[in-house]
Enzyme design. Structure first.
Site, PDB file in Angstrom:
ATOM      1  N   GLU A   1      -6.366-130.478 -43.082  1.00 21.28           N
ATOM      2  CA  GLU A   1      -6.354-129.621 -41.878  1.00 21.28           C
ATOM      3  C   GLU A   1      -7.481-130.064 -40.958  1.00 21.28           C
ATOM      4  O   GLU A   1      -8.626-130.159 -41.365  1.00 21.28           O
ATOM      5  CB  GLU A   1      -6.503-128.146 -42.262  1.00 21.28           C
ATOM      6  CG  GLU A   1      -6.662-127.190 -41.087  1.00 21.28           C
ATOM      7  CD  GLU A   1      -5.591-127.326 -40.004  1.00 21.28           C
ATOM      8  OE1 GLU A   1      -4.394-127.196 -40.290  1.00 21.28           O
ATOM      9  OE2 GLU A   1      -5.982-127.594 -38.826  1.00 21.28           O
TER      10      GLU A   1
ATOM     11  N   GLY B   1      -4.158-122.136 -40.957  1.00 22.22           N
ATOM     12  CA  GLY B   1      -3.126-121.208 -40.490  1.00 22.22           C
ATOM     13  C   GLY B   1      -2.496-121.642 -39.179  1.00 22.22           C
ATOM     14  O   GLY B   1      -1.481-121.089 -38.767  1.00 22.22           O
ATOM     15  N   GLY B   2      -3.111-122.627 -38.512  1.00 24.11           N
ATOM     16  CA  GLY B   2      -2.494-123.239 -37.333  1.00 24.11           C
ATOM     17  C   GLY B   2      -2.239-122.275 -36.184  1.00 24.11           C
ATOM     18  O   GLY B   2      -2.976-121.302 -35.985  1.00 24.11           O
ATOM     19  N   THR B   3      -1.184-122.543 -35.457  1.00 26.25           N
ATOM     20  CA  THR B   3      -0.894-121.834 -34.201  1.00 26.25           C
ATOM     21  C   THR B   3      -0.654-120.347 -34.429  1.00 26.25           C
ATOM     22  O   THR B   3      -1.263-119.504 -33.775  1.00 26.25           O
ATOM     23  CB  THR B   3       0.377-122.445 -33.553  1.00 26.25           C
ATOM     24  OG1 THR B   3       0.213-123.847 -33.468  1.00 26.25           O
ATOM     25  CG2 THR B   3       0.617-121.866 -32.173  1.00 26.25           C
ATOM     26  N   CYS B   4       0.262-120.017 -35.331  1.00 26.92           N
ATOM     27  CA  CYS B   4       0.682-118.624 -35.502  1.00 26.92           C
ATOM     28  C   CYS B   4      -0.521-117.715 -35.734  1.00 26.92           C
ATOM     29  O   CYS B   4      -0.713-116.720 -35.046  1.00 26.92           O
ATOM     30  CB  CYS B   4       1.667-118.517 -36.669  1.00 26.92           C
ATOM     31  SG  CYS B   4       2.098-116.822 -37.067  1.00 26.92           S
TER      32      CYS B   4
ATOM     33  N   HIS C   1      19.715 -90.881 -39.018  1.00 23.29           N
ATOM     34  CA  HIS C   1      19.445 -90.231 -37.732  1.00 23.29           C
ATOM     35  C   HIS C   1      18.041 -89.634 -37.760  1.00 23.29           C
ATOM     36  O   HIS C   1      17.662 -89.046 -38.768  1.00 23.29           O
ATOM     37  CB  HIS C   1      20.461 -89.108 -37.491  1.00 23.29           C
ATOM     38  CG  HIS C   1      20.133 -88.308 -36.275  1.00 23.29           C
ATOM     39  ND1 HIS C   1      20.406 -88.749 -35.006  1.00 23.29           N
ATOM     40  CD2 HIS C   1      19.498 -87.104 -36.141  1.00 23.29           C
ATOM     41  CE1 HIS C   1      19.989 -87.850 -34.136  1.00 23.29           C
ATOM     42  NE2 HIS C   1      19.425 -86.842 -34.794  1.00 23.29           N
TER      43      HIS C   1
HETATM   44  C1  LIG Z   1       1.286-117.849 -27.678  1.00 25.09           C
HETATM   45  C2  LIG Z   1       2.284-118.051 -28.784  1.00 25.09           C
HETATM   46  C3  LIG Z   1       2.922-116.960 -29.335  1.00 25.09           C
HETATM   47  C4  LIG Z   1       3.843-117.143 -30.354  1.00 25.09           C
HETATM   48  N1  LIG Z   1       4.466-116.045 -30.869  1.00 25.09           N
HETATM   49  C5  LIG Z   1       5.379-116.206 -31.849  1.00 25.09           C
HETATM   50  C6  LIG Z   1       6.018-115.074 -32.431  1.00 25.09           C
HETATM   51  O1  LIG Z   1       5.789-113.935 -32.035  1.00 25.09           O
HETATM   52  N2  LIG Z   1       6.890-115.281 -33.436  1.00 25.09           N
HETATM   53  C7  LIG Z   1       7.185-116.531 -33.900  1.00 25.09           C
HETATM   54  O2  LIG Z   1       7.983-116.677 -34.823  1.00 25.09           O
HETATM   55  N3  LIG Z   1       6.588-117.631 -33.374  1.00 25.09           N
HETATM   56  C8  LIG Z   1       5.696-117.491 -32.358  1.00 25.09           C
HETATM   57  N4  LIG Z   1       5.071-118.596 -31.854  1.00 25.09           N
HETATM   58  C9  LIG Z   1       5.399-119.928 -32.414  1.00 25.09           C
HETATM   59  C10 LIG Z   1       4.661-120.132 -33.737  1.00 25.09           C
HETATM   60  O3  LIG Z   1       3.283-119.899 -33.556  1.00 25.09           O
HETATM   61  C11 LIG Z   1       4.897-121.524 -34.326  1.00 25.09           C
HETATM   62  O4  LIG Z   1       6.269-121.781 -34.283  1.00 25.09           O
HETATM   63  C12 LIG Z   1       4.393-121.525 -35.757  1.00 25.09           C
HETATM   64  O5  LIG Z   1       2.987-121.443 -35.747  1.00 25.09           O
HETATM   65  C13 LIG Z   1       4.880-122.706 -36.597  1.00 25.09           C
HETATM   66  O6  LIG Z   1       4.005-123.703 -36.562  1.00 25.09           O
HETATM   67  P1  LIG Z   1       3.984-124.923 -37.573  1.00 25.09           P
HETATM   68  O7  LIG Z   1       4.144-124.515 -38.988  1.00 25.09           O
HETATM   69  O8  LIG Z   1       4.909-125.923 -37.054  1.00 25.09           O
HETATM   70  O9  LIG Z   1       2.498-125.482 -37.363  1.00 25.09           O
HETATM   71  P2  LIG Z   1       1.233-124.898 -36.659  1.00 25.09           P
HETATM   72  O10 LIG Z   1       1.070-123.462 -36.927  1.00 25.09           O
HETATM   73  O11 LIG Z   1       1.197-125.340 -35.253  1.00 25.09           O
HETATM   74  O12 LIG Z   1       0.072-125.625 -37.469  1.00 25.09           O
HETATM   75  C14 LIG Z   1      -0.116-127.009 -37.470  1.00 25.09           C
HETATM   76  C15 LIG Z   1      -1.458-127.293 -38.091  1.00 25.09           C
HETATM   77  O13 LIG Z   1      -1.592-128.699 -38.248  1.00 25.09           O
HETATM   78  C16 LIG Z   1      -2.907-129.080 -37.916  1.00 25.09           C
HETATM   79  N5  LIG Z   1      -2.849-130.481 -37.541  1.00 25.09           N
HETATM   80  C17 LIG Z   1      -2.201-131.038 -36.485  1.00 25.09           C
HETATM   81  N6  LIG Z   1      -2.339-132.376 -36.510  1.00 25.09           N
HETATM   82  C18 LIG Z   1      -3.099-132.668 -37.589  1.00 25.09           C
HETATM   83  C19 LIG Z   1      -3.560-133.876 -38.140  1.00 25.09           C
HETATM   84  N7  LIG Z   1      -3.277-135.045 -37.599  1.00 25.09           N
HETATM   85  N8  LIG Z   1      -4.326-133.814 -39.248  1.00 25.09           N
HETATM   86  C20 LIG Z   1      -4.613-132.620 -39.825  1.00 25.09           C
HETATM   87  N9  LIG Z   1      -4.174-131.445 -39.360  1.00 25.09           N
HETATM   88  C21 LIG Z   1      -3.413-131.474 -38.252  1.00 25.09           C
HETATM   89  C22 LIG Z   1      -3.266-128.148 -36.764  1.00 25.09           C
HETATM   90  O14 LIG Z   1      -4.660-128.042 -36.633  1.00 25.09           O
HETATM   91  C23 LIG Z   1      -2.630-126.846 -37.221  1.00 25.09           C
HETATM   92  O15 LIG Z   1      -3.513-126.082 -37.995  1.00 25.09           O
HETATM   93  C24 LIG Z   1       4.125-118.442 -30.839  1.00 25.09           C
HETATM   94  C25 LIG Z   1       3.463-119.552 -30.302  1.00 25.09           C
HETATM   95  C26 LIG Z   1       2.554-119.353 -29.275  1.00 25.09           C
HETATM   96  C27 LIG Z   1       1.854-120.561 -28.714  1.00 25.09           C
END
Ligand SMILES: Cc1cc2nc3c(=O)[nH]c(=O)nc-3n(C[C@H](O)[C@H](O)[C@H](O)COP(=O)(O)OP(=O)(O)OC[C@H]3O[C@@H](n4cnc5c(N)ncnc54)[C@H](O)[C@@H]3O)c2cc1C
Length: 458
Positions: A33, A38-41, A440
């Site tokens: 990582e 936990g990334g984006t979500c 209901h």
């Molecule tokens: C503002 C916003 C609101 C959202 N709301 C919702 C919602 O309500 N419901 C919903 O279902 N989805 C929602 N989403 C979408 C959802 O967040 C993503 O679809 C979800 O996080 C899935 O992501 P993922 O598993 O593909 O990877 P991500 O969660 O994006 O994680 C990828 C991880 O990989 C790491 N990484 C990247 N490249 C490298 C590398 N080269 N080496 C090591 N680590 C790396 C990153 O740092 C990150 O931690 C939202 C998105 C945004 C931007």
């Protein structure tokens, strides 16, 4: 060179869960990582936005308190620092739990750094090279920033930098009238900002049916959001403390000056700095990793899960990717991406819950279909709650009687949609839910009533 059975790059929604399954099956796993666990979500997507939206809803209801017979003396004030502190607290719990659980997982070695392929079965991180026969890519996506003249000269915000905002922008201009832009638009309007949404297309969230777009645009405008559609941003510039956006529309060229600008014009996969060419992994022209129905890339022993494969853009699609890969690899269960039914929500208030096809898609497919719609004003529960905006729509295949799709824009739409989703997965006729006795007073109790009122789709 440290050898593992499996390497997982990225801790989005599928990587960590797969790591747990793999170590439980006795595999030695490396997890890489580069930033926040936990990334984006967890950090800059679902969790923080839904936490902010909850604060915005509280402000909205407080302003409407008199409608419920509750007196609040004086104006409702939003403490943006406290809003951010609450959001940060929720995010920290989720992120820290995940980080701790991975770092203490027996059989799993965590590397904190940027992972990059150096060969087919090799990944470099922090100057070391790791090798494994199986590699799983879960690197996600980030905000796509369009090539607008002047944008690189101004301090614009994205969904990630919005997370550091602990003040009230007096006028937030949002580029992009789709899911992410609209959730921020309504939340910040409710916090007290002036908000302008600029959308290139003729309507908001153009993937939805026109009646859904119009209803959403209607309630956002009612709350005082300035919605500009058919508006192309031709340039942006800094003017003192303001950011000025120059727009071309059917009315000619105009300018909107705000104090802050959020760019919410789409996402792009984090695949440009991953050394994919060193491993020979194919992407499409937008950089999404190409995968088959079981999420295998073109290189044997390498899978791509989550947003980076372009097969979904949600937390639940990424989680489902984990389930598909784990089932195929560990359970001898040939689950496939094509088994899943489109489902997602837009978390405006009221929210939109979606499953399956839109009305426009059904019409395009030229299927003999039945349709029923119901206004939320016809739903007792919505009346009792004082939240009657929106409507529900459901489409059924005339011959098989299977539900083709539904759009529930209204109170609890994000929850109620699951009634329909379950029936769709069961491949059961709509009559099953039509005959079910519902509780209901709920919104869901009106789904059988809606199904009683199906009419041919003209
Ligand atoms: C503002 C916003 C609101 C959202 N709301 C919702 C919602 O309500 N419901 C919903 O279902 N989805 C929602 N989403 C979408 C959802 O967040 C993503 O679809 C979800 O996080 C899935 O992501 P993922 O598993 O593909 O990877 P991500 O969660 O994006 O994680 C990828 C991880 O990989 C790491 N990484 C990247 N490249 C490298 C590398 N080269 N080496 C090591 N680590 C790396 C990153 O740092 C990150 O931690 C939202 C998105 C945004 C931007």
């Amino acid at each position: 060179m440290p050898n593992f059975d499996a390497i997982i790059i990225g801790t989005g929604q599928s990587g960590p869960a797969l790591a747990r399954r793999l170590v439980a099956a006795g595999r030695r796993v490396a997890v890489i990582e580069r930033k926040l666990f936990g990334g984006t979500c967890v950090n800059v997507g679902c969790t923080p936005t839904k936490t902010l939206i909850a604060s915005a809803y509280a402000a909205h209801i407080a302003r409407r308190a008199a409608d419920y017979g509750v007196r609040i003396e004086g104006p409702v004030r939003v403490d943006m620092k406290a809003v951010k502190t609450r959001k940060d607290g929720v995010v920290a719990v989720f992120r820290d739990d995940l980080e701790r659980s991975l770092k203490t997982l027996q059989g799993c070695t965590v590397y904190q750094g940027h992972g990059r392929f150096t060969g087919e079965k090799k990944v470099a991180v922090n100057g070391s090279e790791l090798a494994a026969d199986q590699i799983f890519i879960n690197v996600g996506a980030r905000a796509a920033v369009p090539p607008i003249p002047g944008l690189d000269q101004i301090p614009y915000l994205t969904n990630s930098s919005m997370m550091d905002v602990d003040f009230l922008p007096s006028h937030l201009v949002i580029l992009g009238g789709s899911y992410i832009g609209l959730e921020f638009a309504q939340a910040y309007r409710r916090f007290g900002s002036e908000v302008t949404v600029i959308e290139l297309g003729p309507r908001l969230i153009s993937r939805e049916d026109a009646d859904i777009s119009q209803t959403i645009a209607g309630f956002l405008k009612e709350e005082g959001i300035d919605v500009r559609v058919d508006s192309k941003v031709i340039s942006v510039e800094k003017q003192g403390d303001s950011v000025a956006v120059n727009i071309e529309s059917t009315a000619g060229i105009s300018q909107i000056a705000g104090t802050h600008m959020l760019v919410a014009t789409g996402r792009r996969p984090n695949t440009d700095d991953l050394g994919l060419d060193r491993a020979g992994i194919a992407t499409d022209r937008r950089g999404y990793i190409q995968v088959d129905d079981q999420l295998r890339t073109n290189v044997s022993g390498i899978w791509a899960m989550g947003d980076c494969n372009g097969r979904g853009a949600f937390t639940h699609t990424s989680w489902n990717d984990f389930e598909i890969v784990a089932a195929n690899l560990l359970d001898n269960d040939p689950r496939r991406v094509s088994d899943r039914i489109t489902a997602y929500a837009l978390y405006t208030d009221p929210p939109l819950g979606r499953a399956g096809m839109t009305e426009a898609e059904v019409r395009k497919a030229d299927k003999p279909a039945l349709i029923s719609t119901m206004a939320m004003t016809d739903i007792m529960r919505a009346y009792e709650r004082g939240e009657t905006k929106g409507f529900m729509k459901i489409l059924v295949d005339r011959d098989s009687k299977r539900i083709l799709g539904a759009s529930f824009l209204g109170l609890e739409g994000d929850e109620v949609i699951h009634c329909v989703l379950g029936i769709m997965y069961a491949k059961a006729p709509y009559t099953v839910i039509q005959r079910a006795m519902h509780i209901h007073p709920t919104v869901s109790e009106f789904i059988p009533t809606m199904l009683d009122q199906l009419k041919p789709l003209q």
